[in-house]
Design a protein around this motif. Structure first.
Motif, PDB file in Angstrom:
ATOM      1  N   HIS A  86       0.761  -1.198   0.031  1.00  0.00           N
ATOM      2  CA  HIS A  86      -0.056   0.035  -0.062  1.00  0.00           C
ATOM      3  C   HIS A  86       0.985   1.286   0.066  1.00  0.00           C
ATOM      4  CE1 HIS A  86       1.019  -0.573   4.248  1.00  0.00           C
ATOM      5  NE2 HIS A  86       0.187   0.370   4.842  1.00  0.00           N
ATOM      6  N   ASN A  87       0.351   2.333   0.562  1.00  0.00           N
ATOM      7  CA  ASN A  87       1.086   3.503   0.391  1.00  0.00           C
ATOM      8  C   ASN A  87       1.958   3.958   1.554  1.00  0.00           C
ATOM      9  OD1 ASN A  87      -1.429   4.161   1.596  1.00  0.00           O
ATOM     10  ND2 ASN A  87      -1.135   6.366   1.315  1.00  0.00           N
ATOM     11  N   HIS A  88       1.826   3.464   2.794  1.00  0.00           N
ATOM     12  CA  HIS A  88       2.477   3.885   3.783  1.00  0.00           C
ATOM     13  C   HIS A  88       3.821   3.821   3.812  1.00  0.00           C
ATOM     14  CE1 HIS A  88      -1.699   3.775   6.357  1.00  0.00           C
ATOM     15  NE2 HIS A  88      -1.616   4.370   5.547  1.00  0.00           N
ATOM     16  N   SER A  89       4.556   5.067   4.275  1.00  0.00           N
ATOM     17  CA  SER A  89       6.035   4.959   4.103  1.00  0.00           C
ATOM     18  C   SER A  89       6.798   3.984   4.893  1.00  0.00           C
ATOM     19  CB  SER A  89       6.301   6.508   4.690  1.00  0.00           C
ATOM     20  OG  SER A  89       6.034   6.877   5.757  1.00  0.00           O
ATOM     21  N   ASP A  90       6.172   3.636   6.266  1.00  0.00           N
ATOM     22  CA  ASP A  90       6.800   2.857   7.014  1.00  0.00           C
ATOM     23  C   ASP A  90       7.064   1.330   6.602  1.00  0.00           C
ATOM     24  OD1 ASP A  90       4.039   2.616   7.505  1.00  0.00           O
ATOM     25  OD2 ASP A  90       4.574   1.440   9.319  1.00  0.00           O
ATOM     26  N   ARG A 153      -4.066   3.672   1.344  1.00  0.00           N
ATOM     27  CA  ARG A 153      -4.569   3.808  -0.261  1.00  0.00           C
ATOM     28  C   ARG A 153      -3.783   3.025  -1.058  1.00  0.00           C
ATOM     29  NH1 ARG A 153      -7.635   8.051  -1.341  1.00  0.00           N
ATOM     30  NH2 ARG A 153      -7.257   9.816   0.017  1.00  0.00           N
ATOM     31  N   GLY A 154      -4.890   2.154  -1.677  1.00  0.00           N
ATOM     32  CA  GLY A 154      -4.272   0.836  -2.635  1.00  0.00           C
ATOM     33  C   GLY A 154      -3.741  -0.182  -1.921  1.00  0.00           C
ATOM     34  N   SER A 155      -4.352  -0.604  -0.782  1.00  0.00           N
ATOM     35  CA  SER A 155      -3.848  -1.731   0.029  1.00  0.00           C
ATOM     36  C   SER A 155      -4.318  -2.955  -0.508  1.00  0.00           C
ATOM     37  CB  SER A 155      -4.320  -1.640   1.313  1.00  0.00           C
ATOM     38  OG  SER A 155      -3.759  -2.440   2.279  1.00  0.00           O
ATOM     39  N   ILE A 156      -3.426  -3.870  -0.679  1.00  0.00           N
ATOM     40  CA  ILE A 156      -3.812  -5.228  -1.508  1.00  0.00           C
ATOM     41  C   ILE A 156      -3.552  -6.630  -0.695  1.00  0.00           C
ATOM     42  CG2 ILE A 156      -3.438  -4.065  -3.778  1.00  0.00           C
ATOM     43  CD1 ILE A 156      -0.533  -5.527  -3.924  1.00  0.00           C
ATOM     44  N   SER A 157      -4.054  -7.490  -1.192  1.00  0.00           N
ATOM     45  CA  SER A 157      -3.581  -8.854  -0.686  1.00  0.00           C
ATOM     46  C   SER A 157      -2.785  -9.735  -1.573  1.00  0.00           C
ATOM     47  CB  SER A 157      -4.789  -9.811  -0.253  1.00  0.00           C
ATOM     48  OG  SER A 157      -5.433  -9.985  -1.508  1.00  0.00           O
ATOM     49  N   MET A 158      -1.784 -10.384  -1.233  1.00  0.00           N
ATOM     50  CA  MET A 158      -0.859 -10.969  -2.051  1.00  0.00           C
ATOM     51  C   MET A 158      -0.845 -12.393  -1.929  1.00  0.00           C
ATOM     52  SD  MET A 158       2.437  -8.556  -1.821  1.00  0.00           S
ATOM     53  CE  MET A 158       2.312  -7.029  -1.265  1.00  0.00           C
ATOM     54  N   PHE A 160       0.293 -16.077  -2.521  1.00  0.00           N
ATOM     55  CA  PHE A 160       1.113 -16.992  -3.303  1.00  0.00           C
ATOM     56  C   PHE A 160       0.663 -18.289  -3.556  1.00  0.00           C
ATOM     57  CE2 PHE A 160       3.497 -13.599  -1.343  1.00  0.00           C
ATOM     58  CZ  PHE A 160       4.523 -13.466  -2.204  1.00  0.00           C
ATOM     59  N   GLU A 161       0.218 -18.690  -4.562  1.00  0.00           N
ATOM     60  CA  GLU A 161      -0.699 -19.746  -4.743  1.00  0.00           C
ATOM     61  C   GLU A 161      -0.231 -20.939  -4.814  1.00  0.00           C
ATOM     62  OE1 GLU A 161      -2.351 -18.913  -8.687  1.00  0.00           O
ATOM     63  OE2 GLU A 161      -3.773 -17.490  -7.951  1.00  0.00           O
ATOM     64  N   GLN A 162       1.073 -21.488  -5.056  1.00  0.00           N
ATOM     65  CA  GLN A 162       1.823 -22.498  -5.047  1.00  0.00           C
ATOM     66  C   GLN A 162       1.865 -22.886  -3.507  1.00  0.00           C
ATOM     67  OE1 GLN A 162       2.633 -20.627  -7.745  1.00  0.00           O
ATOM     68  NE2 GLN A 162       1.464 -22.090  -8.986  1.00  0.00           N
ATOM     69  N   GLN A 163       2.244 -21.999  -2.629  1.00  0.00           N
ATOM     70  CA  GLN A 163       2.555 -22.140  -1.310  1.00  0.00           C
ATOM     71  C   GLN A 163       1.423 -22.034  -0.493  1.00  0.00           C
ATOM     72  OE1 GLN A 163       3.914 -19.963  -3.447  1.00  0.00           O
ATOM     73  NE2 GLN A 163       6.260 -20.662  -3.593  1.00  0.00           N
ATOM     74  N   LYS A 164       0.054 -21.560  -1.062  1.00  0.00           N
ATOM     75  CA  LYS A 164      -0.874 -21.489  -0.174  1.00  0.00           C
ATOM     76  C   LYS A 164      -0.740 -20.591   0.832  1.00  0.00           C
ATOM     77  CE  LYS A 164      -3.581 -25.676  -1.706  1.00  0.00           C
ATOM     78  NZ  LYS A 164      -4.404 -26.747  -1.315  1.00  0.00           N
ATOM     79  N   LEU A 165       0.179 -19.207   0.586  1.00  0.00           N
ATOM     80  CA  LEU A 165       0.157 -18.320   1.507  1.00  0.00           C
ATOM     81  C   LEU A 165      -0.182 -17.015   1.293  1.00  0.00           C
ATOM     82  CD1 LEU A 165       3.615 -18.087   3.888  1.00  0.00           C
ATOM     83  CD2 LEU A 165       2.754 -16.002   2.560  1.00  0.00           C
ATOM     84  N   LEU A 166      -0.803 -16.247   2.187  1.00  0.00           N
ATOM     85  CA  LEU A 166      -1.392 -14.943   2.026  1.00  0.00           C
ATOM     86  C   LEU A 166      -0.768 -14.091   2.865  1.00  0.00           C
ATOM     87  CD1 LEU A 166      -3.769 -13.509   0.530  1.00  0.00           C
ATOM     88  CD2 LEU A 166      -5.029 -13.668   2.979  1.00  0.00           C
ATOM     89  N   PHE A 167      -0.379 -13.081   2.149  1.00  0.00           N
ATOM     90  CA  PHE A 167       0.426 -11.845   2.612  1.00  0.00           C
ATOM     91  C   PHE A 167      -0.550 -10.555   2.702  1.00  0.00           C
ATOM     92  CE2 PHE A 167       3.664  -8.211   2.238  1.00  0.00           C
ATOM     93  CZ  PHE A 167       3.996  -8.407   3.623  1.00  0.00           C
ATOM     94  N   VAL A 168      -0.737 -10.114   3.796  1.00  0.00           N
ATOM     95  CA  VAL A 168      -1.369  -8.790   3.807  1.00  0.00           C
ATOM     96  C   VAL A 168      -1.104  -8.017   4.911  1.00  0.00           C
ATOM     97  CG1 VAL A 168      -3.798  -7.910   4.628  1.00  0.00           C
ATOM     98  CG2 VAL A 168      -3.861  -9.925   3.181  1.00  0.00           C
ATOM     99  N   VAL A 169      -0.991  -6.714   4.777  1.00  0.00           N
ATOM    100  CA  VAL A 169      -0.259  -5.661   5.536  1.00  0.00           C
ATOM    101  C   VAL A 169      -1.217  -4.668   6.225  1.00  0.00           C
ATOM    102  CG1 VAL A 169       1.610  -3.621   5.809  1.00  0.00           C
ATOM    103  CG2 VAL A 169       1.949  -5.939   4.342  1.00  0.00           C
ATOM    104  N   ASP A 170      -1.082  -4.791   7.658  1.00  0.00           N
ATOM    105  CA  ASP A 170      -1.876  -3.553   8.375  1.00  0.00           C
ATOM    106  C   ASP A 170      -3.465  -3.889   8.574  1.00  0.00           C
ATOM    107  OD1 ASP A 170       0.453  -2.226   8.865  1.00  0.00           O
ATOM    108  OD2 ASP A 170      -0.195  -0.536   7.716  1.00  0.00           O
ATOM    109  N   TRP A 171      -4.263  -4.242   7.701  1.00  0.00           N
ATOM    110  CA  TRP A 171      -5.523  -4.362   7.877  1.00  0.00           C
ATOM    111  C   TRP A 171      -6.046  -5.922   8.477  1.00  0.00           C
ATOM    112  CZ3 TRP A 171      -8.081  -7.848   4.018  1.00  0.00           C
ATOM    113  CH2 TRP A 171      -7.120  -7.807   2.851  1.00  0.00           C
ATOM    114  N   ILE A 172      -5.119  -6.752   8.558  1.00  0.00           N
ATOM    115  CA  ILE A 172      -5.162  -7.983   9.451  1.00  0.00           C
ATOM    116  C   ILE A 172      -3.948  -8.336  10.206  1.00  0.00           C
ATOM    117  CG2 ILE A 172      -5.430 -10.645   9.222  1.00  0.00           C
ATOM    118  CD1 ILE A 172      -6.980 -10.234   6.547  1.00  0.00           C
ATOM    119  N   VAL A 173      -4.025  -8.579  11.476  1.00  0.00           N
ATOM    120  CA  VAL A 173      -2.735  -8.858  12.296  1.00  0.00           C
ATOM    121  C   VAL A 173      -3.265 -10.132  13.148  1.00  0.00           C
ATOM    122  CG1 VAL A 173      -1.707  -6.610  12.677  1.00  0.00           C
ATOM    123  CG2 VAL A 173      -3.493  -7.275  14.129  1.00  0.00           C
ATOM    124  N   ILE A 174      -2.255 -10.799  13.349  1.00  0.00           N
ATOM    125  CA  ILE A 174      -2.824 -12.113  14.164  1.00  0.00           C
ATOM    126  C   ILE A 174      -2.008 -12.120  15.598  1.00  0.00           C
ATOM    127  CG2 ILE A 174      -2.413 -14.719  14.043  1.00  0.00           C
ATOM    128  CD1 ILE A 174      -4.187 -13.790  11.999  1.00  0.00           C
TER     129      ILE A 174
END
Length: 291
Positions: A86-90, A153-158, A160-174
């Motif tokens: 997404h757009n956040h500088s950190d 702004r423009g925050s996306i999910s990624m 990785f289909e072969q590994q069945k791994l989802l990477f999301v920043v900021d809007w989901i934390v575990i």
């Protein structure tokens, strides 16, 4: 006199070095050529293939410099893609470290627009997309998706289909509460986006902060968001003040989340403020306003 001054200068320099925060970076192997990169509170992932590497959020110049050296030393492959979450500088600063004619920078079009408009000190994306994009690297496919407003702004999910791994920043934390007063969060948007990704085929979740988890962990986090938003909304509709809501909301089933005691009142305040301002409940004539 000069000797004394020289000794004092050395002592000052020594004390500065001792008090400076130590840089502590980690690389954790995941599966199928994926790795998690840790810089203090921030996390990103990168993919290593015979055809090159795909790096997500570089985070900052020092972290990106260290990571680039590690990729060269451990794997000796070129970085083919850098993908911004997404757009956040950190999360997206430090990208200049990877700037090379053969490296492609990717972001959602709204993130790219914001990077341009705010003159963010990072590399402008070469490729943008509106809804979704598939990146191919070797035998790997990375599915990038925009789910609407959630954080920044423009925050996306990624995915990785072969590994069945989802990477999301900021809007989901575990394993941790959402960040304090939920600054920059669109609460309903976070719920909508998380509901959407629950339809994805993934078994491992990696966030831009906090723990690695499973799809079940993401479902529990979604349950927290839903209950938080519902309880605060119902209380506001009943005309309760923020202070009254903070004492009446019951989310104790999530008290194992890190920072639960300290951040629950702040989470409630963040939702309440957005209801009053962004949803316009603060000036609705059909709602009894708290005094």
């Amino acid at each position: 006199m000069h000797i004394r001054f020289f000794s004092a200068s050395l002592l000052t320099l020594f004390l500065i070095v001792l008090s400076a925060p130590a840089l502590s970076y980690e690389i954790e192997p995941l599966e199928g050529g994926l790795y998690r990169f840790i810089d203090d509170r921030h996390r990103s992932v990168f993919l290593i293939t015979e055809d090159g590497a795909l790096v997500t959020d570089p985070m900052n110049t020092a972290a990106a410099t260290w990571l680039k050296k590690q990729i060269k030393m451990r794997f000796n492959v070129p970085v083919k893609y850098v993908v911004y979450s997404h757009n956040h500088s950190d999360h997206i600063y430090g990208a200049e470290v990877f700037n090379h004619p053969d490296t492609v920078f990717v972001a959602h079009q709204l993130a790219a627009q914001d990077i341009h408009n705010t003159r963010a000190n990072t590399v402008a994306p070469d490729i943008t997309f509106k809804n979704e994009m598939l990146l191919k690297l070797g035998a790997n496919t990375v599915h990038l998706t925009y789910h609407g407003p959630n954080d920044g702004r423009g925050s996306i999910s990624m995915l990785f289909e072969q590994q069945k791994l989802l990477f999301v920043v900021d809007w989901i934390v575990i394993g941790r509460m959402p960040w304090q007063k939920l600054w920059s969060y669109d609460i309903q948007g976070m719920i909508n986006s998380t509901q959407e990704i629950m339809g994805y085929d993934f078994t491992t979740f990696v966030g831009g902060h906090a723990d690695i988890g499973s799809k079940q962990d993401v479902a529990r986090y979604l349950n927290y968001l839903n209950q938080l938003y519902t309880q605060v909304t119902q209380s506001a509709l009943a005309g309760k003040s923020l202070a009254e809501i903070q004492t009446s909301v019951d989310l104790s089933e999530f008290d194992d989340f890190a920072n639960y005691d300290a951040w629950l009142p702040l989470n409630i305040e963040g939702v309440y403020e957005r209801l009053m301002e962004e949803s316009g409940m603060g000036w609705r004539p059909d709602i009894s306003q708290p005094k």
